[in-house]
Scaffold this active site. Sequence first.
Site, PDB file in Angstrom:
ATOM      1  N   GLY A   1      -7.562  11.216   7.304  1.00  0.00           N
ATOM      2  CA  GLY A   1      -7.621  10.764   8.685  1.00  0.00           C
ATOM      3  C   GLY A   1      -6.336  11.125   9.413  1.00  0.00           C
ATOM      4  O   GLY A   1      -5.629  12.072   9.051  1.00  0.00           O
TER       5      GLY A   1
ATOM      6  N   ILE B   1      -3.441   9.720   9.444  1.00  0.00           N
ATOM      7  CA  ILE B   1      -2.244   9.663   8.604  1.00  0.00           C
ATOM      8  C   ILE B   1      -2.241  10.806   7.600  1.00  0.00           C
ATOM      9  O   ILE B   1      -1.236  11.517   7.440  1.00  0.00           O
ATOM     10  CB  ILE B   1      -2.154   8.303   7.885  1.00  0.00           C
ATOM     11  CG1 ILE B   1      -2.028   7.176   8.907  1.00  0.00           C
ATOM     12  CG2 ILE B   1      -0.973   8.286   6.911  1.00  0.00           C
ATOM     13  CD1 ILE B   1      -2.232   5.791   8.327  1.00  0.00           C
TER      14      ILE B   1
ATOM     15  N   ARG C   1      -4.274   0.759   1.185  1.00  0.00           N
ATOM     16  CA  ARG C   1      -4.624  -0.623   0.902  1.00  0.00           C
ATOM     17  C   ARG C   1      -4.570  -0.856  -0.601  1.00  0.00           C
ATOM     18  O   ARG C   1      -4.969   0.004  -1.396  1.00  0.00           O
ATOM     19  CB  ARG C   1      -6.024  -0.973   1.426  1.00  0.00           C
ATOM     20  CG  ARG C   1      -6.104  -1.225   2.932  1.00  0.00           C
ATOM     21  CD  ARG C   1      -5.333  -2.492   3.317  1.00  0.00           C
ATOM     22  NE  ARG C   1      -5.491  -2.870   4.712  1.00  0.00           N
ATOM     23  CZ  ARG C   1      -4.708  -2.477   5.697  1.00  0.00           C
ATOM     24  NH1 ARG C   1      -3.704  -1.629   5.422  1.00  0.00           N
ATOM     25  NH2 ARG C   1      -4.896  -2.897   6.928  1.00  0.00           N
TER      26      ARG C   1
ATOM     27  N   GLU D   1      -1.173  -9.999  -1.072  1.00  0.00           N
ATOM     28  CA  GLU D   1      -0.002  -9.913  -0.202  1.00  0.00           C
ATOM     29  C   GLU D   1       0.244 -11.265   0.465  1.00  0.00           C
ATOM     30  O   GLU D   1      -0.691 -11.843   1.018  1.00  0.00           O
ATOM     31  CB  GLU D   1      -0.202  -8.819   0.849  1.00  0.00           C
ATOM     32  CG  GLU D   1      -0.296  -7.429   0.247  1.00  0.00           C
ATOM     33  CD  GLU D   1      -0.420  -6.323   1.290  1.00  0.00           C
ATOM     34  OE1 GLU D   1      -0.356  -6.626   2.512  1.00  0.00           O
ATOM     35  OE2 GLU D   1      -0.571  -5.154   0.897  1.00  0.00           O
TER      36      GLU D   1
ATOM     37  N   HIS E   1       4.587  -3.752   2.646  1.00  0.00           N
ATOM     38  CA  HIS E   1       3.578  -3.411   3.656  1.00  0.00           C
ATOM     39  C   HIS E   1       4.223  -3.205   5.031  1.00  0.00           C
ATOM     40  O   HIS E   1       3.825  -3.824   6.024  1.00  0.00           O
ATOM     41  CB  HIS E   1       2.496  -4.494   3.734  1.00  0.00           C
ATOM     42  CG  HIS E   1       1.211  -3.965   4.313  1.00  0.00           C
ATOM     43  ND1 HIS E   1      -0.023  -4.488   3.999  1.00  0.00           N
ATOM     44  CD2 HIS E   1       0.956  -2.953   5.187  1.00  0.00           C
ATOM     45  CE1 HIS E   1      -0.967  -3.844   4.656  1.00  0.00           C
ATOM     46  NE2 HIS E   1      -0.392  -2.905   5.387  1.00  0.00           N
TER      47      HIS E   1
ATOM     48  N   ALA F   1       4.942   0.198   6.114  1.00  0.00           N
ATOM     49  CA  ALA F   1       4.865   1.622   6.437  1.00  0.00           C
ATOM     50  C   ALA F   1       4.620   1.853   7.922  1.00  0.00           C
ATOM     51  O   ALA F   1       5.115   2.818   8.508  1.00  0.00           O
ATOM     52  CB  ALA F   1       3.777   2.303   5.607  1.00  0.00           C
TER      53      ALA F   1
END
Length: 348
Positions: free
Chosen positions: A176, A178, A257, A286, A305, A307
């Site tokens: 996608g 990213i 994820r 998380e 988490h 990024a």
Amino acid sequence: MPTTVLAAGDHFVLPWLLADAVRAESGDDVTIRELTLPWPHTPFGRVAEVDEASGTEDELIEALAGARICVTQMAPLTEKVLDACPDLELFCVSRGGPVNANIEAATRHGVAVTFAPGRNAAATAEHTIALILAAARRIPDLHSDLRAGTWRGDYYAYENCGIEIDGSTVGLIGFGAIGRRVAAALTALGATVLVHDPYVTDDAVAGVATKVTLDELLSRSRIVSLHARVTDETKGMIGAEQIAAVPRGSVLVNCARGALVDDDAVVEALASGRLYGAGFDVFAAEPIPPGDPLLTAPNVVITPHVAGASRQVAHKAAQIVAADVGRYLRGEPLAHCANPELQRRRVG
């Protein structure tokens, strides 16, 4: 009469960022009130029937009184909120997917829901490259050792040396917004890039990567990076069997994820040397709980988490949703609508 808009921001996508972006798009056509939700100082979680939300239904209901539009990142759009807010027409979620919105209930209530795809693509791609480099060259370990007074010259020993991106084959699972940026950066660094994504065509990857099956990607890649969404098909897609298929001494990175990966299998592979290193920004639970084996696994680089955390992301997120507010007020089609059947009904 101006339209009332609630800017329900938090401590990342700030309420004033949302408000300023909406004013820039809509001018005097709006009256804006602000609400600050507690994320990230308080972790997001499940609120009623929606996931990854911040704040409570009751505070949102109170803040939404008389508002036709809500722009937010984490506010929970639930059945209870929708029942209590009959004036609401548009709910804009400034993140890549509106997981904190009950889309089915919103559609029944006639509330259009929009989101902000690609808002954090650059930040997450850069963080992915950083984790690849950090894990492949064991930079955090070397940094910690040196600060503790240990000069690790033994890392020049062949068996301790890391691997370069230049000349390596890197496999990307997911292509996608990213994944495409990561592929471009890796290609510029001299890597051969393979892609596994059943939803893209060969033409879509041409020039920067080669589309292959998952089995081929795993068997050829010295570095594997995950960029897929969690679905029934992708949940747990990287486990012991898949890790056993990669060349010994490979690196695994996950900025997508945590549910995509079997963490126990990763820990075992790091201990055995099947994986040279790993870089994780996301986890099965998380915040990651104390005592999780990943916290003490060898040669793993972990970040909480973050990024997608950059100041530019917060601005982009606000601008993307504000643009759809402007379109809505002008009677134009929405750019990123999660329930397009409402849009077709409205335009028609």
